[in-house]
Design a protein around this motif. Structure first.
Motif, PDB file in Angstrom:
ATOM      1  N   GLN A 132       0.801  -1.221   0.000  1.00 43.43           N
ATOM      2  CA  GLN A 132       0.000   0.000   0.000  1.00 43.43           C
ATOM      3  C   GLN A 132       0.836   1.274   0.000  1.00 43.43           C
ATOM      4  OE1 GLN A 132      -1.654  -1.408   3.687  1.00 43.43           O
ATOM      5  NE2 GLN A 132      -3.689  -1.630   2.787  1.00 43.43           N
ATOM      6  N   TRP A 133       2.062   1.156   0.507  1.00 47.49           N
ATOM      7  CA  TRP A 133       2.944   2.328   0.591  1.00 47.49           C
ATOM      8  C   TRP A 133       4.389   1.880   0.474  1.00 47.49           C
ATOM      9  CZ3 TRP A 133       7.070   4.181   3.328  1.00 47.49           C
ATOM     10  CH2 TRP A 133       7.329   5.561   3.250  1.00 47.49           C
ATOM     11  N   GLN A 134       5.146   2.592  -0.370  1.00 43.48           N
ATOM     12  CA  GLN A 134       6.583   2.382  -0.467  1.00 43.48           C
ATOM     13  C   GLN A 134       7.269   3.738  -0.303  1.00 43.48           C
ATOM     14  OE1 GLN A 134       4.902   1.472  -3.756  1.00 43.48           O
ATOM     15  NE2 GLN A 134       4.051  -0.207  -2.532  1.00 43.48           N
ATOM     16  N   PRO A 135       8.513   3.755   0.188  1.00 45.70           N
ATOM     17  CA  PRO A 135       9.233   5.026   0.293  1.00 45.70           C
ATOM     18  C   PRO A 135       9.265   5.746  -1.049  1.00 45.70           C
ATOM     19  CG  PRO A 135      10.432   3.295   1.431  1.00 45.70           C
ATOM     20  CD  PRO A 135       9.324   2.617   0.691  1.00 45.70           C
ATOM     21  N   PRO A 136       9.055   7.056  -1.067  1.00 48.41           N
ATOM     22  CA  PRO A 136       9.128   7.805  -2.325  1.00 48.41           C
ATOM     23  C   PRO A 136      10.447   7.612  -3.069  1.00 48.41           C
ATOM     24  CG  PRO A 136       8.151   9.164  -0.611  1.00 48.41           C
ATOM     25  CD  PRO A 136       8.636   7.913   0.064  1.00 48.41           C
ATOM     26  N   LEU A 137      11.541   7.419  -2.319  1.00 49.06           N
ATOM     27  CA  LEU A 137      12.827   7.156  -2.959  1.00 49.06           C
ATOM     28  C   LEU A 137      12.939   5.676  -3.291  1.00 49.06           C
ATOM     29  CD1 LEU A 137      15.481   9.248  -0.955  1.00 49.06           C
ATOM     30  CD2 LEU A 137      14.624   9.666  -3.262  1.00 49.06           C
ATOM     31  N   ALA A 138      12.809   5.339  -4.560  1.00 49.23           N
ATOM     32  CA  ALA A 138      12.894   3.929  -4.970  1.00 49.23           C
ATOM     33  C   ALA A 138      14.256   3.329  -4.647  1.00 49.23           C
ATOM     34  CB  ALA A 138      12.602   3.801  -6.464  1.00 49.23           C
ATOM     35  N   SER A 139      15.274   4.172  -4.532  1.00 55.16           N
ATOM     36  CA  SER A 139      16.613   3.686  -4.201  1.00 55.16           C
ATOM     37  C   SER A 139      16.669   3.084  -2.799  1.00 55.16           C
ATOM     38  CB  SER A 139      17.634   4.823  -4.319  1.00 55.16           C
ATOM     39  OG  SER A 139      17.288   5.900  -3.452  1.00 55.16           O
ATOM     40  N   TYR A 140      15.643   3.363  -1.970  1.00 56.37           N
ATOM     41  CA  TYR A 140      15.614   2.812  -0.613  1.00 56.37           C
ATOM     42  C   TYR A 140      14.759   1.559  -0.513  1.00 56.37           C
ATOM     43  CZ  TYR A 140      16.083   2.939   4.466  1.00 56.37           C
ATOM     44  OH  TYR A 140      16.401   2.628   5.773  1.00 56.37           O
ATOM     45  N   TRP A 141      14.127   1.158  -1.596  1.00 56.73           N
ATOM     46  CA  TRP A 141      13.223   0.006  -1.546  1.00 56.73           C
ATOM     47  C   TRP A 141      13.933  -1.270  -1.112  1.00 56.73           C
ATOM     48  CZ3 TRP A 141       9.531   0.357  -6.406  1.00 56.73           C
ATOM     49  CH2 TRP A 141       8.737   1.510  -6.273  1.00 56.73           C
ATOM     50  N   CYS A 142      15.150  -1.459  -1.561  1.00 57.95           N
ATOM     51  CA  CYS A 142      15.893  -2.660  -1.199  1.00 57.95           C
ATOM     52  C   CYS A 142      16.065  -2.750   0.309  1.00 57.95           C
ATOM     53  CB  CYS A 142      17.248  -2.676  -1.906  1.00 57.95           C
ATOM     54  SG  CYS A 142      18.352  -4.002  -1.341  1.00 57.95           S
ATOM     55  N   THR A 143      16.589  -1.694   0.915  1.00 55.77           N
ATOM     56  CA  THR A 143      16.800  -1.685   2.364  1.00 55.77           C
ATOM     57  C   THR A 143      15.474  -1.808   3.101  1.00 55.77           C
ATOM     58  OG1 THR A 143      18.764  -0.309   2.112  1.00 55.77           O
ATOM     59  CG2 THR A 143      17.751  -0.369   4.294  1.00 55.77           C
ATOM     60  N   TYR A 144      14.465  -1.108   2.617  1.00 55.36           N
ATOM     61  CA  TYR A 144      13.150  -1.137   3.256  1.00 55.36           C
ATOM     62  C   TYR A 144      12.572  -2.554   3.275  1.00 55.36           C
ATOM     63  CZ  TYR A 144       8.452   0.583   4.466  1.00 55.36           C
ATOM     64  OH  TYR A 144       7.250   0.830   5.105  1.00 55.36           O
ATOM     65  N   ALA A 145      12.631  -3.233   2.144  1.00 48.81           N
ATOM     66  CA  ALA A 145      12.085  -4.592   2.055  1.00 48.81           C
ATOM     67  C   ALA A 145      12.880  -5.567   2.910  1.00 48.81           C
ATOM     68  CB  ALA A 145      12.077  -5.056   0.595  1.00 48.81           C
ATOM     69  N   ARG A 146      14.199  -5.401   2.927  1.00 50.02           N
ATOM     70  CA  ARG A 146      15.034  -6.270   3.761  1.00 50.02           C
ATOM     71  C   ARG A 146      14.706  -6.070   5.236  1.00 50.02           C
ATOM     72  NH1 ARG A 146      20.050  -3.606   2.298  1.00 50.02           N
ATOM     73  NH2 ARG A 146      21.003  -4.802   3.996  1.00 50.02           N
ATOM     74  N   ALA A 147      14.574  -4.803   5.648  1.00 48.01           N
ATOM     75  CA  ALA A 147      14.289  -4.501   7.043  1.00 48.01           C
ATOM     76  C   ALA A 147      12.894  -4.982   7.442  1.00 48.01           C
ATOM     77  CB  ALA A 147      14.419  -2.995   7.291  1.00 48.01           C
TER      78      ALA A 147
END
Length: 228
Positions: free
Chosen positions: A184-199
């Motif tokens: 439903q929500w992802q960080p606006p900076l797509a470059s942070y998606w990797c870290t976000y998903a891992r965390a």
């Protein structure tokens, strides 16, 4: 094997955090009666989540289930922010940990510093502009299995400094996220998606929380950005 190597590295990082906690706590040192702010020169961002390869293994082990009811939910059932180091509570510790050149007063409040929000790249120059985000929001955790926990476990979850659960971000991004999952929500900076998903995946795996099918699918796609 990959998970074991990451686990050993995490233990070393945790030991480093303990050293930081005792040697460079953000409050004014005991005996400082001048009232002048102390400067926090060390910096340690969000505790490093496992690499994508381990996160994929953890994600595959999570139970896929429909969200539980919100009946009975209250943020008060996840006590925060608790005292962590002397007079410093969890929020104040994360502000000092994630900021740069953070200065604190005698009550451990951040009076100056700079924070860069990993979610949207905003540079923040006042603690009032910063929110401490729960990577997995409290309400999302409730719907994912925390409705069956006792208060002590919820308190530990809401104040977890050891794992990748707490991060200082812009107030606007935190409030935009709310209690929404990655589908439903992802960080606006797509470059942070990797870290976000891992965390996100690691926190859910660590606390044995479940995921919904759309959430799992989105996490798979976000983890794929780690290879780009």
């Amino acid at each position: 094997m990959r998970r074991n190597r990451w686990h050993r590295a995490t233990l070393a990082a945790t030991a480093a955090l303990c050293l930081w906690s005792t040697a460079a706590a953000p409050a004014v040192p005991a005996g400082n009666l001048t009232g002048r702010p102390a400067t926090q020169t060390l910096r340690r961002d969000l505790p490093e989540p496992p690499p994508a390869s381990v996160a994929r293994e953890e994600l595959a082990e999570l139970v896929v289930e429909a969200p539980h009811s919100m009946d009975g939910y209250s943020r008060a059932k996840f006590p925060h922010w608790i005292k962590q180091m002397g007079s410093c509570d969890t929020r104040e510790v994360v502000l000092s940990r994630d900021g740069k050149d953070v200065r604190t007063d005698s009550e451990c409040r951040a009076v100056s510093g700079t924070w860069t929000s990993a979610y949207d790249g905003k540079v923040l120059n006042a603690a009032s502009q910063v929110d401490i985000d729960h990577m997995v929001p409290l309400a999302n955790a409730w719907r994912s299995g925390a409705d069956g926990w006792d208060t002590d476990k919820r308190k530990g979850f809401a104040n977890d400094l050891t794992n990748s659960q707490l991060i200082a971000v812009s107030a606007s991004s935190n409030r935009s996220k709310g209690d929404q999952g990655p589908d439903q929500w992802q960080p606006p900076l797509a470059s942070y998606w990797c870290t976000y998903a891992r965390a996100w995946t690691h926190v859910k795996h660590l606390y044995r929380l479940h995921v919904t099918q759309p959430e799992q699918t989105t996490l798979v796609n976000m983890l794929d950005t780690c290879d780009q």
